[in-house]
Design a protein around this motif. Structure first.
Motif, short mmCIF file in Angstrom:
data_model
loop_
_atom_site.label_atom_id
_atom_site.label_comp_id
_atom_site.label_asym_id
_atom_site.label_seq_id
_atom_site.Cartn_x
_atom_site.Cartn_y
_atom_site.Cartn_z
N ASP A 66 3.49 14.44 2.28
CA ASP A 66 3.97 13.16 2.81
C ASP A 66 3.34 12.00 2.04
N GLU A 67 4.17 11.06 1.64
CA GLU A 67 3.69 9.86 0.94
C GLU A 67 4.65 8.73 1.24
N HIS A 117 7.15 7.86 11.51
CA HIS A 117 7.25 8.96 10.55
C HIS A 117 6.74 10.24 11.21
N ARG A 118 7.45 11.33 11.02
CA ARG A 118 6.99 12.63 11.49
C ARG A 118 6.48 13.42 10.30
N LEU A 119 5.26 13.92 10.40
CA LEU A 119 4.68 14.68 9.30
C LEU A 119 5.59 15.85 8.90
N GLY A 120 5.74 16.01 7.58
CA GLY A 120 6.56 17.10 7.07
C GLY A 120 8.01 16.75 6.84
N THR A 121 8.38 15.49 7.14
CA THR A 121 9.76 15.07 6.91
C THR A 121 9.80 14.04 5.79
N PHE A 130 0.83 -1.20 0.00
CA PHE A 130 0.00 0.00 0.00
C PHE A 130 0.87 1.25 0.00
N THR A 131 0.27 2.36 -0.46
CA THR A 131 0.92 3.65 -0.34
C THR A 131 0.11 4.50 0.63
N MET A 132 0.78 5.04 1.64
CA MET A 132 0.10 5.83 2.65
C MET A 132 0.20 7.31 2.29
N LYS A 133 -0.96 7.97 2.26
CA LYS A 133 -1.03 9.40 1.98
C LYS A 133 -1.79 10.08 3.12
N PHE A 134 -1.69 11.40 3.20
CA PHE A 134 -2.27 12.14 4.31
C PHE A 134 -3.10 13.31 3.79
N LYS A 135 -4.25 13.51 4.43
CA LYS A 135 -5.15 14.57 4.01
C LYS A 135 -5.58 15.41 5.20
N ASN A 136 -5.54 16.72 5.05
CA ASN A 136 -6.05 17.63 6.06
C ASN A 136 -7.58 17.67 5.93
N LEU A 137 -8.28 17.13 6.91
CA LEU A 137 -9.74 17.01 6.82
C LEU A 137 -10.45 18.34 6.99
N GLU A 138 -9.76 19.35 7.51
CA GLU A 138 -10.39 20.67 7.64
C GLU A 138 -10.35 21.44 6.33
N THR A 139 -9.23 21.30 5.59
CA THR A 139 -9.07 22.08 4.36
C THR A 139 -9.25 21.24 3.10
N GLY A 140 -9.16 19.90 3.24
CA GLY A 140 -9.21 19.03 2.06
C GLY A 140 -7.87 18.91 1.36
N GLU A 141 -6.85 19.56 1.88
CA GLU A 141 -5.53 19.56 1.25
C GLU A 141 -4.84 18.21 1.44
N MET A 142 -4.24 17.68 0.37
CA MET A 142 -3.39 16.50 0.46
C MET A 142 -1.98 16.95 0.83
N LEU A 143 -1.42 16.37 1.88
CA LEU A 143 -0.08 16.73 2.31
C LEU A 143 0.95 16.11 1.37
N HIS A 173 -0.44 13.90 17.20
CA HIS A 173 -0.97 14.00 15.83
C HIS A 173 0.09 14.45 14.82
N ASN A 174 1.34 14.36 15.20
CA ASN A 174 2.44 14.68 14.28
C ASN A 174 3.29 13.46 13.93
N HIS A 175 3.23 12.44 14.77
CA HIS A 175 4.00 11.22 14.52
C HIS A 175 3.02 10.08 14.23
N ILE A 176 3.36 9.28 13.25
CA ILE A 176 2.54 8.11 12.92
C ILE A 176 3.45 6.89 12.84
#
Length: 210
Positions: free
Chosen positions: A16-17, A51-55, A1-14, A31-34
């Protein structure tokens, strides 16, 4: 699988992949580390990563690897979300590693070392303001193997100090124990029927579970 991240407030795809992951992942409470898993050549989940979001993904940290092909690995958290957990299990043996979710870059520690033929599962409860672990297991106690499982409990900071909460019975199969904010729920089977027992938690301990 490929893991992707979405901001549920704005709908923006981050940006990070993470490619090549096993199913499932769990968030730290910040909510920054997964934490996610990868598989070996036989599709056995064997490694947990952080994984840390944004890295970049090449900065992800391998927090656990299980080389023994008899064991599968999964990760998650307690119902309270206070503790992250790594579960390692074969058909007859298990081991749990824990880490406070507020310290996601800390080290997971072994709750109870694996021993061949001993299975156990862990839940977190708060009793009298103190963190406790409830351990559903089939270990030997007082010379008897708890084939139908029993429930023990211990302070979260001293897992070796186990005391019996629900003893082993030959006519009852214990299947699960869940901790909520003010009560416990025990799932069990008796005379081929699936049953539940509910007891409150108090400042002094637990109500009767029988």
């Amino acid at each position: 699988f490929t893991m992707k991240f979405k901001n549920l407030e704005t709908g923006e795809m981050l940006v990070d992949e993470i490619p090549g992951t096993a199913p499932g992942a769990t968030w730290a409470i910040d909510h920054n580390h997964i934490f996610y898993m990868t598989v070996d050549d036989s599709w056995r989940p064997d490694t947990v990563w952080r994984h840390r979001l944004g890295t970049a993904t090449d900065e992800d940290v391998r927090v656990f690897h299980e080389p023994d092909e008899r064991f599968w690995v999964s990760c998650g958290s307690t119902r309270s979300e206070k503790y992250l957990m790594i579960w390692i299990g074969s058909k007859i043996t298990s081991e749990v590693r824990v880490l406070e979710s507020a310290d996601p870059e800390g080290e997971f520690t072994i709750l109870l070392p694996r021993r061949d033929g001993v299975e156990y599962a862990v839940e977190h409860a708060v009793v009298g303001g103190q963190d406790r672990f409830l351990v559903l297991h089939n270990d030997v106690v007082d010379g008897e193997k708890a084939d139908n499982f029993m429930v023990s409990e211990c302070p979260a900071n001293d897992p070796s100090a186990l005391t019996t909460l629900v003893p082993h019975r030959r006519d009852v199969r214990l299947e699960d124990v869940d901790a909520f904010s003010d009560h416990l729920v025990l799932s069990y089977r008796r005379e081929a029927l699936s049953l539940f027992a509910v007891t409150p938690t108090t400042e002094n301990g637990y109500g009767e579970l029988s």
